[in-house]
Design an enzyme around this catalytic site. Structure first.
Site, short mmCIF file in Angstrom:
data_model
loop_
_atom_site.label_atom_id
_atom_site.label_comp_id
_atom_site.label_asym_id
_atom_site.label_seq_id
_atom_site.Cartn_x
_atom_site.Cartn_y
_atom_site.Cartn_z
N GLU A 171 4.07 8.43 1.49
CA GLU A 171 4.60 9.66 2.12
C GLU A 171 4.32 10.87 1.24
OE1 GLU A 171 8.68 8.60 3.09
OE2 GLU A 171 8.03 7.74 4.98
N GLU A 364 4.76 1.52 8.18
CA GLU A 364 6.24 1.50 8.18
C GLU A 364 6.73 1.87 9.56
OE1 GLU A 364 8.62 3.64 5.33
OE2 GLU A 364 7.16 3.28 3.74
C1 BGP Z 1 10.50 5.83 4.11
C2 BGP Z 1 10.20 5.25 2.76
C3 BGP Z 1 10.67 3.83 2.54
C4 BGP Z 1 11.88 3.44 3.33
C5 BGP Z 1 11.99 4.05 4.69
C6 BGP Z 1 13.35 3.90 5.34
O1 BGP Z 1 10.66 7.20 4.02
O2 BGP Z 1 8.82 5.24 2.51
O3 BGP Z 1 10.73 3.59 1.18
O4 BGP Z 1 12.96 3.10 2.68
O5 BGP Z 1 11.66 5.41 4.71
O6 BGP Z 1 14.22 4.81 4.75
P1 BGP Z 1 15.68 4.44 4.29
O7 BGP Z 1 15.51 3.28 3.38
O8 BGP Z 1 16.20 5.62 3.62
O9 BGP Z 1 16.40 4.07 5.51
#
Ligand code: BGP
Length: 469
Positions: A171, A364
């Protein structure tokens, strides 16, 4: 013939700092995550505090064999994880790497190959060595380019026969919102100017091109991708002013992939930079590097869309994945307020592909929800997570539509395929997994793993190559 290509890479994604634990084991140095007890959106502390769940993660460092066996049972073709930079170079600026850290990833990749699972490795996933944040102020400092290059060279050389797919920065666009978490910049956000942030981003972009070049020199079969937080923007109304606001939001997000893929700063950036007093300092060779070494593919995270308006004060705000936006009346939201929008994924895929015509990889996507462990029909413990199946079903149905639209997609890795510590809030109760991990926000739990209902559903999706969604 089904819709998904034969070689579609189905799998799951994690990041070292959210799962490995063992934060100070086998010579590992501290990373920025080790001092963020309240998660990436919170404040950092002087040194690690015991309430930081990431210090233990889900103990993947010691349990990865069991976890990979479960991934194999689901039929994973690919597993995305990151290398923790501070396991390899504990401070980040040493001359020689930490052999124990390198050995850990050797063993991990061997274990994956045992089951025919391809590793997809992020070089930098929100885990800059803490020393680099303190001594160099992270990516604000141009010296980071050389330090990152050394780290990348070390792992490219070491794993050149074990890893084919690489991502540079997770990201990459999030530095603007999370300078410490994402860019290792240990200066409070309020004190940072846009000039500081865009200059730091420039350093990351140059570093990304530099290691893409290096990767192809070390192994011409390597495939290197950039990774962006994708978020389609909708205008709140059909008022042209709102439409323009949404367009401008998207452009600022496109900036990162435009440079990674097209190799130069887009023209629309000039006006934005001028109006905000930003003058990117290019050094000799920067422009050539960006131009000559674009990425092989574009990967992204997708959780939600965003809604924009010219006059935001007229509308309620939404909450979301780092970037907020307005509340969209047509969408439902998760327990954490992230607005669920499967069609947005089809849009993102089409927009990126129209723009770049290079392969895309969804690395993701998933639903963070509260799960309850219950006794299943066969007497084993499980989670009846029909809500997660529904979320994934709807998103994958839109991936299918995008393939039918003509978009070239390499694969899909569901985020947090095993429950892990949340990035933004450092909670364990925000669960994304297809596998439940018995650990809780207060640190209790024996870390046992249990297959959720979604585990079996996803196994069938993969076995049918996406035909049975
Ligand atoms: C993204 C990141 C991840 C991940 C995901 C979910 O922004 O790359 O590392 O964790 O989001 O976010 P969260 O864990 O805050 O729910």
């Amino acid at each position: 013939m089904g819709v998904f290509p034969e070689n579609f890479l189905w799998g799951g994604a994690l990041a070292a700092n959210q799962v490995e634990g063992a934060y100070n084991v086998d010579g590992k140095g501290l990373s920025v995550q080790d001092v963020l007890p309240n998660g990436g959106l919170g404040a950092w502390t002087e040194s690690p505090t015991p309430d930081n769940l990431k210090l233990d993660g889900i103990d993947f460092y010691h349990r990865y064999k069991e976890d990979i066996a479960l991934m194999a049972e689901m039929g994973f073709k690919v597993f995305r994880t990151s290398i923790s930079w501070s396991r390899i170079f504990p401070n980040g600026d040493e001359e020689t790497p930490n052999e124990a850290g390198l050995q850990f990833y050797d063993d991990l990749f061997d274990e994956l190959h045992k089951y025919g699972i391809e590793p997809l490795v992020t070089l930098s996933h929100y885990e800059t060595p803490l020393y680099l944040a303190r001594q160099y102020h992270g990516w604000i400092n141009r010296d980071m380019i050389g330090l990152f290059e050394k780290y990348a060279r070390t792992v490219f050389e070491r794993y050149k026969h074990k890893v084919r797919y690489w991502l540079t920065f997770n990201e990459v666009n999030s530095v603007l919102e999370l300078p410490f978490t994402s860019g290792g910049i240990d200066i409070p956000k309020e004190q940072l100017t846009k000039q500081d942030l865009y200059q730091a981003i420039h350093h990351e972009l140059v570093a990304s091109s530099l290691v893409t070049k290096l990767a192809h020199e070390i192994n011409p079969d390597f495939k290197v991708g950039c990774m962006v937080l994708a978020m389609p923007a909708y205008p709140m109304t059909s008022d042209p002013k709102d439409v323009l606001a949404a367009h401008q939001f998207e452009n600022l997000n496109y900036l990162f992939s435009d440079i990674h893929v097209r190799g130069e700063y887009p023209k629309y950036a000039n006006r934005f930079f001028k109006e905000h007093g930003i003058e990117i300092q290019f050094e000799e060779g920067d422009a050539e590097l960006l131009k000559n070494y674009p990425v092989d593919f574009l990967s992204f995270s997708y959780y939600m869309s965003i809604t924009e308006a010219f006059d935001k004060s007229k509308y309620a705000s939404g909450r979301g994945n780092i970037l907020g936006g307005l509340s969209n009346p047509f969408l439902e939201a998760s327990d954490w307020g992230w607005q669920i929008d499967p069609i947005g994924l089809r849009l993102v895929l089409n927009r990126y592909y129209d723009r770049y015509q290079i392969p895309l990889f969804i690395v993701e996507n998933g639903l963070g929800a509260k799960d309850e462990l219950v006794v299943g029909a066969d007497g084993t413990m499980t989670v009846l997570d029909d809500y997660r199946i529904d979320y994934m079903h709807k998103h994958l149905a839109q991936v299918k539509e995008a393939i039918l639209d003509g978009v070239e997609i390499m694969g899909y890795t569901s985020w947090g395929c095993i429950d892990c510590v949340s990035m933004s809030t450092a909670e364990m109760s925000k669960r994304y997994g297809l596998i439940y991990v018995n650990r809780h926000d207060d640190g209790s739990g024996d870390l046992e793993r249990y297959r959720k209902k979604s585990f079996f559903w996803y196994r069938d999706v993969i076995a049918s190559n996406g035909e049975n969604l």
